[in-house]
Design a protein around this motif. Sequence first.
Motif, PDB file in Angstrom:
ATOM      1  N   ASP A 113       0.842  -1.214   0.000  1.00 12.21           N
ATOM      2  CA  ASP A 113       0.000   0.000   0.000  1.00 12.21           C
ATOM      3  C   ASP A 113       0.868   1.251   0.000  1.00 12.21           C
ATOM      4  N   PHE A 114       1.960   1.204   0.774  1.00  6.68           N
ATOM      5  CA  PHE A 114       2.872   2.355   0.806  1.00  6.68           C
ATOM      6  C   PHE A 114       3.508   2.572  -0.573  1.00  6.68           C
ATOM      7  N   ILE A 115       3.953   1.482  -1.198  1.00  5.39           N
ATOM      8  CA  ILE A 115       4.558   1.587  -2.539  1.00  5.39           C
ATOM      9  C   ILE A 115       3.551   2.170  -3.528  1.00  5.39           C
ATOM     10  N   ASP A 116       2.310   1.701  -3.448  1.00  3.14           N
ATOM     11  CA  ASP A 116       1.262   2.200  -4.362  1.00  3.14           C
ATOM     12  C   ASP A 116       0.945   3.683  -4.152  1.00  3.14           C
ATOM     13  N   SER A 117       1.295   4.191  -2.961  1.00  6.53           N
ATOM     14  CA  SER A 117       1.000   5.602  -2.677  1.00  6.53           C
ATOM     15  C   SER A 117       2.013   6.555  -3.306  1.00  6.53           C
ATOM     16  N   ILE A 118       3.064   5.989  -3.914  1.00  7.10           N
ATOM     17  CA  ILE A 118       4.099   6.828  -4.552  1.00  7.10           C
ATOM     18  C   ILE A 118       3.745   6.980  -6.028  1.00  7.10           C
ATOM     19  N   PRO A 119       3.305   8.177  -6.452  1.00  7.89           N
ATOM     20  CA  PRO A 119       2.814   8.319  -7.834  1.00  7.89           C
ATOM     21  C   PRO A 119       3.923   8.314  -8.897  1.00  7.89           C
ATOM     22  N   GLU A 120       5.097   8.872  -8.567  1.00  8.65           N
ATOM     23  CA  GLU A 120       6.141   9.022  -9.604  1.00  8.65           C
ATOM     24  C   GLU A 120       6.818   7.674  -9.887  1.00  8.65           C
ATOM     25  N   PHE A 121       6.957   7.364 -11.152  1.00  5.29           N
ATOM     26  CA  PHE A 121       7.543   6.101 -11.613  1.00  5.29           C
ATOM     27  C   PHE A 121       8.933   5.882 -11.007  1.00  5.29           C
ATOM     28  N   GLU A 122       9.809   6.892 -11.153  1.00  6.27           N
ATOM     29  CA  GLU A 122      11.202   6.749 -10.694  1.00  6.27           C
ATOM     30  C   GLU A 122      11.265   6.553  -9.180  1.00  6.27           C
TER      31      GLU A 122
END
Length: 357
Positions: free
Chosen positions: A129-138
């Motif tokens: 869930d935390f990873i999914d909350s990061i919008p930028e690809f890089e």
Amino acid sequence: MNQSENVCPLLKNPDSYNPDTIDLVNNVKERNYWLPCLENMVKKFVSKAGFLNPDYPEATEKAEVCFQKFHDLVGKATEDPNVLIPLSVRTLLEFNEDNLQDNNFKDAWYKQKESESAVALKEFKERIDFIDSIPEFEARWLEIVTGVLAGNVFDWGSTVVADILETSTNFGLSQAMGTIEKRPWFQDNLDSWIQRLKNEPYKLVVIFVDNAGVDFILGILPLVREFLKQDTKVILTANTSPALNDVTCQELKSYTDHAAGDCPVLAKSLSTSQLLTVENGQKGPCLDLTNLSPELCKLMTKADLIILEGMGRAVHTNLYAKFNVDSIKLAVLKNDWLAKSLGAQQFSVIFNYETAT
């Protein structure tokens, strides 16, 4: 059996391939370090054997037998390095695993792996869930790769890490992230790999995994999930026989199935065979790419990326291996001597991305 059935089809030069990075036969300085170092590791297991194997009443006694055999071999190898052919970190560790098996340790670290993995599985949903909350690809891929590296710290084969894990009650992924080297890493071409990913997803990636617990569940599985979201097919491969706290092929399947209960992406990919788990034919914590399971060799012929994770598979062995496809070798250097011999420091990071040659 036809030997070619066991040779990794992605190897660039299988005929001249040597899995072992360090030459213990001709390099006396390395031999004089690694023989006592590995002996010390085997000796430490004696005091842990009973605790780790509560259902085996003779565990301590049999662990002492294993240690004596290893001690005797080290004594002989100090005099004559040709007593084990070839003499390497890989073959010494395999010798130790053979001894454990011969003395009825079916999986000496099983209880430890189960308890660490149970804790990690409870944290898996929060991690993705935390990873999914990061919008930028890089930024998202940087977080995922840093998680894989931090997860790789959880290695009971490393004396410095074993000391940390034995004395700390709350050493988890975030603490490990604070332990590893800050970027730029010792070997670091992550940015160019992320750019490659952004331009064109891979079709099929093969990942040789390392430790159970935090390493596999909170490090590798989020990486796998991100590949799957790009429609990349993933083959996860783990040891056929137990070695230290490394994931075995049975555990690989079990942990992945458990995690899929919290992750529709994994669940769907398992049901459609976009995600496969397979044994690699190995019995030690290192990796000989000319001695793989025929099933794995068959499955990986169409791969366009191979990932080797951890010191055993990517540094003690295969550090200089070349492939016909893109490759990533990633590890945290948890041994001070090894790190310094490469020109790095303890807890330095290797992220070595090489394009197909």
